[in-house]
Design a protein around this motif. Structure first.
Motif, PDB file in Angstrom:
ATOM      1  N   THR A 312       0.855  -1.188   0.000  1.00 55.86           N
ATOM      2  CA  THR A 312       0.000   0.000   0.000  1.00 55.86           C
ATOM      3  C   THR A 312       0.892   1.241   0.000  1.00 55.86           C
ATOM      4  OG1 THR A 312      -1.637  -1.207   1.276  1.00 55.86           O
ATOM      5  CG2 THR A 312      -1.844   1.199   1.271  1.00 55.86           C
ATOM      6  N   ILE A 313       0.734   2.043  -1.046  1.00 54.27           N
ATOM      7  CA  ILE A 313       1.563   3.257  -1.174  1.00 54.27           C
ATOM      8  C   ILE A 313       0.665   4.461  -0.916  1.00 54.27           C
ATOM      9  CG2 ILE A 313       2.953   4.663  -2.762  1.00 54.27           C
ATOM     10  CD1 ILE A 313       2.721   1.156  -3.680  1.00 54.27           C
ATOM     11  N   THR A 314       0.942   5.166   0.164  1.00 55.48           N
ATOM     12  CA  THR A 314       0.139   6.345   0.499  1.00 55.48           C
ATOM     13  C   THR A 314       0.861   7.178   1.548  1.00 55.48           C
ATOM     14  OG1 THR A 314      -2.085   7.097   1.126  1.00 55.48           O
ATOM     15  CG2 THR A 314      -1.260   5.150   2.278  1.00 55.48           C
ATOM     16  N   ASP A 315       0.206   8.216   2.005  1.00 52.78           N
ATOM     17  CA  ASP A 315       0.722   9.078   3.076  1.00 52.78           C
ATOM     18  C   ASP A 315       1.201   8.202   4.245  1.00 52.78           C
ATOM     19  OD1 ASP A 315       0.914  10.714   5.357  1.00 52.78           O
ATOM     20  OD2 ASP A 315      -0.607  12.086   4.592  1.00 52.78           O
ATOM     21  N   GLY A 316       2.405   8.461   4.712  1.00 44.85           N
ATOM     22  CA  GLY A 316       2.992   7.622   5.758  1.00 44.85           C
ATOM     23  C   GLY A 316       2.235   7.632   7.071  1.00 44.85           C
ATOM     24  N   MET A 317       1.349   8.596   7.285  1.00 46.98           N
ATOM     25  CA  MET A 317       0.568   8.618   8.528  1.00 46.98           C
ATOM     26  C   MET A 317      -0.692   7.763   8.412  1.00 46.98           C
ATOM     27  SD  MET A 317       2.297  10.229  10.735  1.00 46.98           S
ATOM     28  CE  MET A 317       1.120  10.207  12.086  1.00 46.98           C
ATOM     29  N   THR A 318      -0.995   7.257   7.219  1.00 46.04           N
ATOM     30  CA  THR A 318      -2.192   6.432   7.051  1.00 46.04           C
ATOM     31  C   THR A 318      -1.937   5.039   7.624  1.00 46.04           C
ATOM     32  OG1 THR A 318      -2.644   7.607   5.002  1.00 46.04           O
ATOM     33  CG2 THR A 318      -3.848   5.538   5.350  1.00 46.04           C
ATOM     34  N   PRO A 319      -2.815   4.581   8.526  1.00 48.00           N
ATOM     35  CA  PRO A 319      -2.610   3.228   9.070  1.00 48.00           C
ATOM     36  C   PRO A 319      -2.556   2.209   7.933  1.00 48.00           C
ATOM     37  CG  PRO A 319      -4.323   4.394  10.287  1.00 48.00           C
ATOM     38  CD  PRO A 319      -4.002   5.251   9.105  1.00 48.00           C
ATOM     39  N   GLY A 320      -1.621   1.294   8.020  1.00 51.41           N
ATOM     40  CA  GLY A 320      -1.510   0.249   7.005  1.00 51.41           C
ATOM     41  C   GLY A 320      -0.639   0.638   5.817  1.00 51.41           C
ATOM     42  N   ALA A 321      -0.126   1.861   5.789  1.00 51.38           N
ATOM     43  CA  ALA A 321       0.758   2.262   4.680  1.00 51.38           C
ATOM     44  C   ALA A 321       2.046   1.455   4.734  1.00 51.38           C
ATOM     45  CB  ALA A 321       1.071   3.754   4.775  1.00 51.38           C
ATOM     46  N   ASP A 322       2.479   0.944   3.574  1.00 51.82           N
ATOM     47  CA  ASP A 322       3.753   0.223   3.514  1.00 51.82           C
ATOM     48  C   ASP A 322       4.874   1.115   3.000  1.00 51.82           C
ATOM     49  OD1 ASP A 322       2.899  -2.477   4.248  1.00 51.82           O
ATOM     50  OD2 ASP A 322       1.727  -2.386   2.397  1.00 51.82           O
ATOM     51  N   MET A 323       4.503   2.054   2.157  1.00 51.41           N
ATOM     52  CA  MET A 323       5.529   2.900   1.548  1.00 51.41           C
ATOM     53  C   MET A 323       4.962   4.293   1.339  1.00 51.41           C
ATOM     54  SD  MET A 323       7.662   1.788  -1.837  1.00 51.41           S
ATOM     55  CE  MET A 323       7.385   3.107  -2.980  1.00 51.41           C
ATOM     56  N   GLY A 324       5.711   5.311   1.753  1.00 57.20           N
ATOM     57  CA  GLY A 324       5.283   6.695   1.563  1.00 57.20           C
ATOM     58  C   GLY A 324       5.922   7.301   0.322  1.00 57.20           C
TER      59      GLY A 324
END
Ligand code: NAD
Length: 502
Positions: A312-324
């Motif tokens: 999961t690539i998204t904002d690093g503060m999003t729970p479950g994000a693997d890569m920012g």
């Protein structure tokens, strides 16, 4: 605590704007928005900060070990209590996912804990009666004012590799953080002040090349620790040494992970994905080259592709994000440029992260680049030779163990390397003959614990000491050997009231 809109220097236990007029924008990489302006020091600002550090050093070097250790323990407690605050700033300015930022603070804290034990590290040696009435003992004393110049990719951990040890040894320390994400260092400065560190023992000069050059040539700076890219590490080492300073300069990397045919391929695929794409590949210990010793390449690549699809690539503060996101738009574009170069050079692009879209609200302008996977990479290609420092993993197919080891040993860098195998004999031979400073066996990112020392070989290090652990203590201290003669009072005469020998 710290508000991050204006990011000034830190002088004598307080924020200080300095006289320099230049500033540089700090971004939230997940949105692309400018969130702060960091001050960029002039050479005159550096003069002011060095003068403060010199004055503080004359007092701090006299502080007892008990006093120093009490401050360090207090700092450790405050860092622990504020670790989430520090990690939030890291994610907001660097972009890495929050769990990774927390991990970075944790690894840095381990160095503070190591430094809490400094009395043990500073114990000297003693030889009694080397000649009649003559003894010899050795001590290690602080060097003076030490400067640390650090990279963007670990804005808390890399400074923490340096200053706890330097300060515990009795030095004053000036930190020049990366101008791309300087917020975490200011919060740590506030915690030092709260812990009771005397003013001026820890100062921060914000800045770019102008500040670095001023530190490197300043007569009031005795030594420099640097971590960053290889060209700048070489420059810092040469310039600092020419000015008569002791310098340790850790440079860039191109870390290989060799997978032998007998390896556990699921474990190897897990490791390749976490070490290749964690922190968007912006780690000096990231794996960027996967050396598959045939016939495992096809099976290993299949497993890696399956795992990439789940990231999961998204904002690093999003729970479950693997890569920012990557740190800046410029860096993201540079990495994407390497992906195109790999295609042009004839490598096979199996996964193309350039088309990644992050549609979460307000994240459309973030500096995102998805994971990229190349197969059939050769040592003649730029994507093999250059440090890309992004989420790009290159698979090189090797015909044998010897072929794989030769490849690693011929590479210009020598930071970290990993071997995946079930064969203890192969692992033992690998340890012996591989040319790199940090070696992992079935461990993809073999970062040494704080009580060992961290550093690479070849173009990954200029100088001869690694950071933290025993080598860090060595770097931040000077040896002194004292030879004493005290005549036995009895042989000198009866005047001191000692009983005479019978
Ligand atoms: P960088 O070399 O661009 O910057 C590092 C520091 O040097 C910064 O504080 C920066 O302000 C300063 N600097 C930049 N250009 C300069 C110049 N021309 N003159 C004087 N000073 C200058 O590195 P970066 O992009 O911030 O960080 C990424 C690099 O750091 C990668 O190459 C990575 O491998 C390396 N790194 C190495 C290690 C290690 O332990 N060997 C650890 C972390 C990062």
């Amino acid at each position: 605590m710290t508000d991050t809109t204006g990011l000034p220097h830190w002088l004598d236990g307080k924020r200080w704007d300095g006289d320099g007029t230049r500033t540089s924008p700090v971004f939230n990489p997940a949105t692309g928005a400018v969130t702060a302006e960091v001050h960029l020091a002039s050479a005159a600002d550096v003069d002011t900060i060095v003068a403060s550090s010199r004055a503080a050093f004359t007092e701090w070097r006299r502080a007892s070990l008990t006093t120093r250790v009490n401050v360090l323990f207090a700092f450790r407690e405050l860092m622990h209590a504020h670790r989430e605050d520090i990690a939030r700033i890291i994610t907001a300015q660097h972009g890495k996912v929050f769990s990774d930022a927390l991990g970075e603070v944790g690894r840095g804290l381990e160095v503070v804990e190591f430094a809490c034990g400094i009395p043990h590290q500073l114990k000297g040696g003693h030889s009694e009666q080397v000649s009649t009435d003559v003894d010899v003992h050795s001590v290690r004393q602080p060097v003076g004012v030490m400067a640390g110049i650090t990279p963007f990719n670990f804005p808390a951990m890399v400074p923490l590799w340096m200053f706890p040890v330097a300060i515990a040894c009795g030095n004053a320390f000036i930190l020049k953080p990366s101008e791309r994400d300087p917020g975490a260092s200011l919060l740590m400065a506030e915690l030092w002040a709260e812990a009771g560190l005397p003013d001026g023992v820890f100062n921060i000069v914000q800045g770019d090349k102008e500040a670095v050059d001023a530190l490197l040539t300043h007569p009031g700076v005795d030594g420099v620790s640097f971590v960053g890219s290889t060209p700048i590490a070489r420059y810092v080492y040469e310039t600092g040494a020419q000015a008569g300073k002791r310098v340790q300069a850790l440079g860039g990397a191109k870390n290989h992970m060799i997978v032998l045919p007998d390896a556990d391929l699921d474990a190897a695929a897990d490791a390749a994905v976490s070490a290749g794409y964690g922190s968007a590949g912006e780690r000096c210990m990231a794996i960027s080259v996967l050396v598959a010793v045939e016939p495992v390449a096809d099976a290993l690549i299949d497993k890696i592709r399956t795992r990439i699809a789940d990231l999961t690539i998204t904002d690093g503060m999003t729970p479950g994000a693997d890569m920012g996101p990557l740190v800046t738009a410029m860096h993201r574009d540079r990495v994407a440029g390497y992906v195109q170069r790999g295609v042009d050079e004839g490598a096979t692009l199996l996964v193309d992260g350039r088309d990644v879209t992050v549609s979460a609200d307000g994240r459309e302008g973030g500096f995102f680049l998805g994971p990229c996977l190349f197969d059939h990479v050769t040592t003649a290609m730029d994507i093999y030779r250059d440090e890309i420092f992004g989420p790009v993993l290159s698979v090189v197919r090797a015909t044998s163990y010897d072929d794989a080891v030769r490849l690693v040993n011929e590479n210009a860098y020598g930071n970290g390397v990993a071997l995946f195998t079930r064969d203890g004999g192969a692992a033992r031979r690998f340890e012996f003959e591989i040319e790199a400073g940090m070696v992992g066996i079935n461990v993809p990112i073999p970062v040494p614990m704080a009580y060992y020392s961290f550093g690479g070989w070849n173009d990954s290090l200029f100088g001869d000491t690694h950071v933290h652990g025993p080598e860090g203590v060595h770097f931040y201290t000077r040896g002194k050997v004292v030879t004493t003669r005290w005549a036995d009072p009895v042989t000198r005469g009866p005047d001191l009231g000692f009983p005479t020998h019978t």
